[in-house]
Design an enzyme around this catalytic site. Structure first.
Site, PDB file in Angstrom:
ATOM      1  N   HIS A 160     -24.279  -9.619  15.869  1.00 42.54           N
ATOM      2  CA  HIS A 160     -24.482 -11.058  16.032  1.00 42.54           C
ATOM      3  C   HIS A 160     -25.404 -11.592  14.941  1.00 42.54           C
ATOM      4  O   HIS A 160     -26.288 -10.889  14.449  1.00 42.54           O
ATOM      5  CB  HIS A 160     -25.114 -11.357  17.397  1.00 42.54           C
ATOM      6  CG  HIS A 160     -24.151 -11.253  18.540  1.00 42.54           C
ATOM      7  ND1 HIS A 160     -23.390 -12.318  18.959  1.00 42.54           N
ATOM      8  CD2 HIS A 160     -23.825 -10.211  19.336  1.00 42.54           C
ATOM      9  CE1 HIS A 160     -22.639 -11.930  19.981  1.00 42.54           C
ATOM     10  NE2 HIS A 160     -22.884 -10.664  20.228  1.00 42.54           N
ATOM     11  N   ALA A 207     -27.689  14.175  19.864  1.00 44.44           N
ATOM     12  CA  ALA A 207     -27.825  13.272  21.006  1.00 44.44           C
ATOM     13  C   ALA A 207     -28.819  12.158  20.725  1.00 44.44           C
ATOM     14  O   ALA A 207     -29.886  12.374  20.146  1.00 44.44           O
ATOM     15  CB  ALA A 207     -28.266  14.062  22.237  1.00 44.44           C
ATOM     16  N   ARG A 213     -25.745   4.424   8.661  1.00 47.50           N
ATOM     17  CA  ARG A 213     -25.291   4.659   7.294  1.00 47.50           C
ATOM     18  C   ARG A 213     -24.324   5.841   7.303  1.00 47.50           C
ATOM     19  O   ARG A 213     -24.236   6.585   8.268  1.00 47.50           O
ATOM     20  CB  ARG A 213     -26.471   4.949   6.370  1.00 47.50           C
ATOM     21  CG  ARG A 213     -27.236   6.205   6.717  1.00 47.50           C
ATOM     22  CD  ARG A 213     -28.468   6.385   5.856  1.00 47.50           C
ATOM     23  NE  ARG A 213     -29.473   5.377   6.183  1.00 47.50           N
ATOM     24  CZ  ARG A 213     -30.662   5.317   5.583  1.00 47.50           C
ATOM     25  NH1 ARG A 213     -30.960   6.183   4.629  1.00 47.50           N
ATOM     26  NH2 ARG A 213     -31.532   4.393   5.948  1.00 47.50           N
TER      27      ARG A 213
END
Length: 238
Positions: A160, A207, A213
């Protein structure tokens, strides 16, 4: 939407009926439609819950769709023998496409949502464990073959805007580009993959990592944001 031939009593079907007389018979008539859902429910009447029902997907090329799964996607194509578990949702908001390859397993409470400019492709023999969330708008998510995705993972092909003076819910969507996950990738519990990222073949993501990137092939990456800490060796891949 994929069209499969009507069920026929082939040699394989006879073997299925012999090994699984009840479920094998009803899975001949299973499918995504109302009648197919009734047949699916009957096929699973005596089956074990959760992953204990995976074998049902092998009994019909159209695959197994849990009666509690919600499919609301006009542009959905599927391969053969896929497994869609309890309360899985595949939802097309206003546009977008979902393509699922052969023998894919999508486990319970996973949500796949596509919107304008969004597309999700899931490769052959990929497994998505429970409670994962996919949101593909303004970009594509491509998941390769033989990918293992642990529970609670999230994939977002967009973000957003965040300009001051405008309500957050009114901020426009934007993207750095789609997400590409190569073949034989393993994602640990709770991994989040953001827009514009490419994860190379054979990579392992620890995890809780947040991938912002690119991750090279065969790399091992952990952390928030994820960083490469090593590389898989031949012994690891055996």
């Amino acid at each position: 939407m994929t069209r499969h031939a009507p069920p026929t009593m082939s040699g394989g079907s006879f073997r299925q009926l012999k090994r699984f007389p009840w479920s094998g018979f009803w899975m001949l008539f299973a499918g995504r439609g109302p009648t197919g859902r009734i047949a699916t429910r009957l096929a699973g009447l005596f089956a074990r819950p959760y992953k204990g029902r995976r074998y049902l997907a092998r009994l019909n090329a159209q695959g197994y769709y849990s009666p509690s799964a919600v499919i609301s996607c006009r542009h959905l194509t599927t391969g053969d023998h896929i497994f869609v578990g309890d309360r899985v949702t595949i939802y097309e908001a206003d546009a977008g496409e979902v393509h699922i390859g052969d023998r894919v397993a999508i486990h319970q409470d996973t949500v796949i949502q596509v919107g304008e400019g969004g597309r999700v492709e899931i490769g052959t023999d990929t497994h998505i464990q429970p409670r994962c969330y996919v949101s593909a708008q303004k970009g594509w998510l491509t998941i390769g073959n033989h990918v293992q995705i642990a529970s609670n993972c999230g994939f977002y092909t967009h973000s957003h805007g965040m300009e001051a003076g405008e309500l957050m819910r009114r901020q426009p969507l934007r993207t750095k580009g789609g997400i590409v996950i190569g073949d034989d990738v393993w994602l640990g519990f709770g991994v989040i993959v953001l827009d514009g990222v490419r994860i190379g073949n054979g990579a392992m993501i620890g995890a809780g990592a947040v991938v912002t990137r690119d991750v090279p092939a065969d790399a091992i990456a952990v952390g928030m944001p994820a960083r490469v800490i090593g590389k898989r060796t031949p012994a690891d891949k055996s």
